[in-house]
Design a protein around this motif. Structure first.
Motif, mmCIF file in Angstrom:
data_model
loop_
_atom_site.group_PDB
_atom_site.id
_atom_site.type_symbol
_atom_site.label_atom_id
_atom_site.label_comp_id
_atom_site.label_asym_id
_atom_site.label_seq_id
_atom_site.Cartn_x
_atom_site.Cartn_y
_atom_site.Cartn_z
ATOM 1 N N LYS A 40 35.058 54.061 34.824
ATOM 2 C CA LYS A 40 35.128 52.975 33.501
ATOM 3 C C LYS A 40 34.343 53.886 32.312
ATOM 4 O O LYS A 40 34.140 54.989 32.459
ATOM 5 C CB LYS A 40 34.101 51.876 33.879
ATOM 6 C CG LYS A 40 34.514 51.025 35.053
ATOM 7 C CD LYS A 40 33.311 49.822 35.108
ATOM 8 C CE LYS A 40 33.703 48.881 36.138
ATOM 9 N NZ LYS A 40 32.738 48.025 36.457
ATOM 10 N N GLU A 41 34.679 53.255 31.187
ATOM 11 C CA GLU A 41 34.453 53.686 29.795
ATOM 12 C C GLU A 41 32.787 54.074 29.981
ATOM 13 O O GLU A 41 32.456 55.026 29.423
ATOM 14 C CB GLU A 41 34.580 52.576 28.818
ATOM 15 C CG GLU A 41 34.543 53.177 27.384
ATOM 16 C CD GLU A 41 35.108 52.164 26.518
ATOM 17 O OE1 GLU A 41 33.974 52.224 25.505
ATOM 18 O OE2 GLU A 41 36.276 51.867 26.480
ATOM 19 N N GLY A 43 31.217 55.408 32.327
ATOM 20 C CA GLY A 43 31.114 56.387 33.413
ATOM 21 C C GLY A 43 30.848 55.994 34.616
ATOM 22 O O GLY A 43 30.753 56.993 35.630
ATOM 23 N N THR A 44 30.868 54.838 34.896
ATOM 24 C CA THR A 44 30.753 54.455 36.364
ATOM 25 C C THR A 44 32.186 54.669 37.137
ATOM 26 O O THR A 44 33.007 54.097 36.607
ATOM 27 C CB THR A 44 30.283 52.753 36.295
ATOM 28 O OG1 THR A 44 29.033 52.707 35.654
ATOM 29 C CG2 THR A 44 30.125 52.442 37.609
ATOM 30 N N MET A 45 31.896 55.007 38.313
ATOM 31 C CA MET A 45 33.078 55.280 39.153
ATOM 32 C C MET A 45 33.377 54.019 39.965
ATOM 33 O O MET A 45 32.484 53.608 40.600
ATOM 34 C CB MET A 45 33.063 56.509 40.027
ATOM 35 C CG MET A 45 34.352 56.794 40.868
ATOM 36 S SD MET A 45 34.331 58.449 41.689
ATOM 37 C CE MET A 45 34.072 59.507 40.346
ATOM 38 N N VAL A 46 34.683 53.628 40.000
ATOM 39 C CA VAL A 46 34.793 52.449 40.852
ATOM 40 C C VAL A 46 35.733 53.132 41.927
ATOM 41 O O VAL A 46 37.066 53.633 41.551
ATOM 42 C CB VAL A 46 35.769 51.481 39.891
ATOM 43 C CG1 VAL A 46 36.053 50.223 40.894
ATOM 44 C CG2 VAL A 46 34.987 51.137 38.699
ATOM 45 N N LEU A 47 35.311 52.798 43.081
ATOM 46 C CA LEU A 47 35.918 53.249 44.519
ATOM 47 C C LEU A 47 36.854 52.098 44.830
ATOM 48 O O LEU A 47 36.325 51.035 44.987
ATOM 49 C CB LEU A 47 34.991 53.795 45.346
ATOM 50 C CG LEU A 47 34.187 54.853 44.942
ATOM 51 C CD1 LEU A 47 33.279 55.337 46.063
ATOM 52 C CD2 LEU A 47 35.103 56.267 44.606
ATOM 53 N N ALA A 48 38.254 52.258 45.119
ATOM 54 C CA ALA A 48 39.023 51.315 45.692
ATOM 55 C C ALA A 48 39.017 51.053 47.093
ATOM 56 O O ALA A 48 38.869 52.287 47.853
ATOM 57 C CB ALA A 48 40.563 51.605 45.259
ATOM 58 N N PRO A 49 39.188 49.970 47.665
ATOM 59 C CA PRO A 49 39.220 50.092 49.145
ATOM 60 C C PRO A 49 40.520 50.473 49.694
ATOM 61 O O PRO A 49 41.493 51.109 48.871
ATOM 62 C CB PRO A 49 39.640 48.486 49.278
ATOM 63 C CG PRO A 49 39.683 47.923 48.071
ATOM 64 C CD PRO A 49 39.443 48.794 47.054
ATOM 65 N N LEU A 50 40.626 50.881 51.015
ATOM 66 C CA LEU A 50 41.581 51.623 51.577
ATOM 67 C C LEU A 50 43.091 51.228 51.305
ATOM 68 O O LEU A 50 44.052 51.813 51.028
ATOM 69 C CB LEU A 50 41.354 51.867 53.205
ATOM 70 C CG LEU A 50 42.560 52.645 53.957
ATOM 71 C CD1 LEU A 50 42.442 54.165 53.358
ATOM 72 C CD2 LEU A 50 42.172 52.530 55.316
#
Length: 160
Positions: A40-41, A43-50
């Motif tokens: 995200k803008e 700096g937070t990382m968004v991890l996607a489900p498998l």
């Protein structure tokens, strides 16, 4: 745009192999992987489900006019091997099957595609990755292990 054909059972696998000649005299032209993850803008990382992970593979064949696109969803593992010469780029046959013995303690069916019919995902081991390939072809195989697979013939480059 050509509709996708879902692979849901062994009969679907046989149909795909019949439609594309078992991948005989074909070659992998390109791959595109999308993880579904992003930053995200703030700096937070968004991890996607498998199930958000997708791998698209485009094949050309000497026997079939239209390119074939495979789309794997829920990618568990992908091994890409570059070709050292023109002969090693030619796919003569493939392994395409469901396996329910790949996850420790679980029997989830996973679809496996490899560019060598003799490939066995249960015999592949990562500790041999940097060794020279041998006569078993165990190490010089491009393969994908995923939750789902769909495919289509692509006649228009804009569809890819």
């Amino acid at each position: 745009m050509n509709d996708w054909n879902e692979i849901a059972c062994s009969a679907d696998i046989e149909y795909l192999l019949d439609q594309y000649g078992g991948f005989h005299d074909s070659c992998l032209v390109e791959m595109f992987y999308r993880s579904g993850c992003y930053v995200k803008e703030n700096g937070t990382m968004v991890l996607a489900p498998l199930n958000c992970q997708e791998l698209h593979m485009i094949f050309h064949s000497q026997w079939y006019k239209d390119p074939l696109e495979l789309c794997f969803n829920g990618v568990r593992k992908c091994n890409l091997v570059g070709s050292e010469n023109w002969f090693s780029a030619d796919i003569f046959d493939c392994h395409l099957a469901y396996h329910d013995d790949l996850l420790t303690g679980r029997d989830d069916p996973l679809i496996v595609w490899a560019d060598f019919a003799g490939f066995s995902p249960t015999l592949y081991s990562c500790d041999k990755l940097l060794q020279e390939p041998d006569a078993t072809h165990e190490l010089d195989v491009t393969f994908v292990i995923a939750e789902k697979l769909k495919w289509r013939f692509v006649s228009d480059p804009q569809e890819m």
